[in-house]
Design an enzyme around this catalytic site. Sequence first.
Site, PDB file in Angstrom:
ATOM      1  CG  HIS A  28      71.442   4.774 105.854  1.00 18.71           C
ATOM      2  ND1 HIS A  28      70.958   4.916 106.768  1.00 18.71           N
ATOM      3  CD2 HIS A  28      70.161   5.338 104.842  1.00 18.71           C
ATOM      4  CE1 HIS A  28      69.679   6.268 106.252  1.00 18.71           C
ATOM      5  NE2 HIS A  28      69.343   6.617 105.878  1.00 18.71           N
TER       6      HIS A  28
ATOM      7  CG  HIS B 255      60.655   8.297 103.144  1.00 23.89           C
ATOM      8  ND1 HIS B 255      60.574   9.527 102.686  1.00 23.89           N
ATOM      9  CD2 HIS B 255      61.373   7.658 103.243  1.00 23.89           C
ATOM     10  CE1 HIS B 255      61.932   9.796 102.753  1.00 23.89           C
ATOM     11  NE2 HIS B 255      62.648   8.322 103.806  1.00 23.89           N
TER      12      HIS B 255
ATOM     13  CB  THR C 170      51.177   7.237 104.467  1.00 25.06           C
ATOM     14  OG1 THR C 170      52.611   6.079 105.583  1.00 25.06           O
ATOM     15  CG2 THR C 170      52.642   7.480 103.704  1.00 25.06           C
TER      16      THR C 170
ATOM     17  CG  ASP D 258      50.071   2.710 100.783  1.00 26.60           C
ATOM     18  OD1 ASP D 258      50.762   3.108 101.137  1.00 26.60           O
ATOM     19  OD2 ASP D 258      48.772   2.663 101.778  1.00 26.60           O
TER      20      ASP D 258
HETATM   21  C1  HEM Z   1      65.513  10.142  98.936  1.00 30.47           C
HETATM   22  C2  HEM Z   1      66.748  10.737  99.582  1.00 30.47           C
HETATM   23  C3  HEM Z   1      65.570  10.365 101.368  1.00 30.47           C
HETATM   24  C4  HEM Z   1      66.237  10.830 102.069  1.00 30.47           C
HETATM   25  C5  HEM Z   1      66.917  12.900 102.361  1.00 30.47           C
HETATM   26  C6  HEM Z   1      66.176  10.394 103.776  1.00 30.47           C
HETATM   27  C7  HEM Z   1      65.816  10.829 104.525  1.00 30.47           C
HETATM   28  C8  HEM Z   1      64.942  10.191 105.792  1.00 30.47           C
HETATM   29  C9  HEM Z   1      65.257  10.664 107.248  1.00 30.47           C
HETATM   30  C10 HEM Z   1      65.987  11.975 107.662  1.00 30.47           C
HETATM   31  C11 HEM Z   1      64.197  10.251 107.984  1.00 30.47           C
HETATM   32  C12 HEM Z   1      63.967  10.065 109.538  1.00 30.47           C
HETATM   33  C13 HEM Z   1      64.861   8.943 110.163  1.00 30.47           C
HETATM   34  C14 HEM Z   1      64.676   8.843 111.622  1.00 30.47           C
HETATM   35  O1  HEM Z   1      64.354  10.522 111.712  1.00 30.47           O
HETATM   36  O2  HEM Z   1      63.982   8.760 112.337  1.00 30.47           O
HETATM   37  C15 HEM Z   1      64.555   8.566 107.265  1.00 30.47           C
HETATM   38  C16 HEM Z   1      63.095   7.326 107.224  1.00 30.47           C
HETATM   39  C17 HEM Z   1      63.071   6.084 106.787  1.00 30.47           C
HETATM   40  N1  HEM Z   1      63.470   6.325 105.262  1.00 30.47           N
HETATM   41 FE1  HEM Z   1      64.413   7.800 104.143  1.00 30.47          FE
HETATM   42  N2  HEM Z   1      65.445   9.201 103.244  1.00 30.47           N
HETATM   43  C18 HEM Z   1      65.141   8.688 101.649  1.00 30.47           C
HETATM   44  C19 HEM Z   1      65.027   7.628 101.159  1.00 30.47           C
HETATM   45  C20 HEM Z   1      64.695   6.440 101.051  1.00 30.47           C
HETATM   46  C21 HEM Z   1      65.132   5.169 100.856  1.00 30.47           C
HETATM   47  C22 HEM Z   1      66.027   5.229  99.229  1.00 30.47           C
HETATM   48  C23 HEM Z   1      65.020   4.481 101.724  1.00 30.47           C
HETATM   49  C24 HEM Z   1      64.386   2.249 101.701  1.00 30.47           C
HETATM   50  C25 HEM Z   1      64.548   2.716 100.123  1.00 30.47           C
HETATM   51  C26 HEM Z   1      64.199   4.826 102.554  1.00 30.47           C
HETATM   52  C27 HEM Z   1      63.813   4.921 104.294  1.00 30.47           C
HETATM   53  C28 HEM Z   1      63.377   5.378 104.935  1.00 30.47           C
HETATM   54  C29 HEM Z   1      62.380   4.188 105.931  1.00 30.47           C
HETATM   55  C30 HEM Z   1      61.776   3.692 106.031  1.00 30.47           C
HETATM   56  C31 HEM Z   1      62.394   5.460 107.145  1.00 30.47           C
HETATM   57  C32 HEM Z   1      61.678   5.318 108.619  1.00 30.47           C
HETATM   58  C33 HEM Z   1      62.313   4.917 109.610  1.00 30.47           C
HETATM   59  C34 HEM Z   1      61.785   5.083 110.529  1.00 30.47           C
HETATM   60  O3  HEM Z   1      60.808   4.570 110.909  1.00 30.47           O
HETATM   61  O4  HEM Z   1      62.426   4.436 112.095  1.00 30.47           O
HETATM   62  N3  HEM Z   1      64.634   6.774 102.614  1.00 30.47           N
HETATM   63  N4  HEM Z   1      64.469   8.927 105.939  1.00 30.47           N
END
Ligand code: HEM
Length: 251
Positions: free
Chosen positions: A44, A162, A180, A187
């Site tokens: 972000h 994710h 997952t 992974d």
């Molecule tokens: C492709 C478009 C993407 C969308 C629409 C998206 C959206 C989201 C949303 C809505 C969450 C849940 C947040 C929550 O409720 O706490 C999430 C979690 C997460 N995203 Fe994405 N994401 C995207 C791409 C990415 C990318 C590019 C990365 C890192 C390179 C990433 C890493 C993560 C991680 C690690 C979590 C888990 C966070 C946690 O456990 O608190 N995401 N994402």
Amino acid sequence: MANAQLHIVDCEYLKQIEGARRDLHDLLLNNKQFAPIVLRLAFHDAGTYDANAKTGGPNGSIRNELSNPPNNGIKNAIDFCEQVKTKHPKVTYADLYQLAGVVAVQVTGGPFIPFIPGRPDAPDQQDSGALPNPNGDGQHLRDIFYRMGLNDKDIVALSGAHSLGRAHQDRTPGFDGPFTEDPLKFDNSYFVELMKGDTPGLVKFPTDKVLLEDPAFRQFAELYAKDEKVFFADYAQSQKKLSELGFNAPR
Ligand code: HEM
């Protein structure tokens, strides 16, 4: 992030970067539950980049953008990184957050991602480039990631992040649960799960499902589900690109 500027990387700076890397490694290894949100912090901070306007990018400005709803929960990762900043104060926030993202992937079993230091902080700046909306379609994903200067392969590979973490109902209304079976293991299971379709207890956003529905995305998703080595190699390349948006890293 202003393109021409580099933070001065001298011997002392490099020493502090290596100290920060060691501390991040120890802290995240002993507190793996922070790895997903730390990786999301790195995404972000960088993901506001606008390749045309040359604004946003990994510049530490996310500290000023925590009231932006997609950044809900990220304060936990900011506070986690602050203990490292206190010990290694020369390290810019911009470098610290990207380095933390690299280490988060490493301690959870993911690929090694090369890291080049020297990102300057943008003082008091608030970036305006939008982050992806989980309810978006393929066009939305392309609008957001192409604006950053990334391509279809980057979109699919980076979505494999994710593999870690979960959605939280109070941060993302309508979604609650991990993506997952083992949300602390990096992974290719994100893609394996994608191919299986809906599994009770596991979350898939519309933007995840789009990777199956869109033929250009799907070819990469299928490849990554079958071959973790290829996924790791492509992922490392794409996260490095993401971490260097607008940053003319010295080679
Ligand atoms: C492709 C478009 C993407 C969308 C629409 C998206 C959206 C989201 C949303 C809505 C969450 C849940 C947040 C929550 O409720 O706490 C999430 C979690 C997460 N995203 Fe994405 N994401 C995207 C791409 C990415 C990318 C590019 C990365 C890192 C390179 C990433 C890493 C993560 C991680 C690690 C979590 C888990 C966070 C946690 O456990 O608190 N995401 N994402």
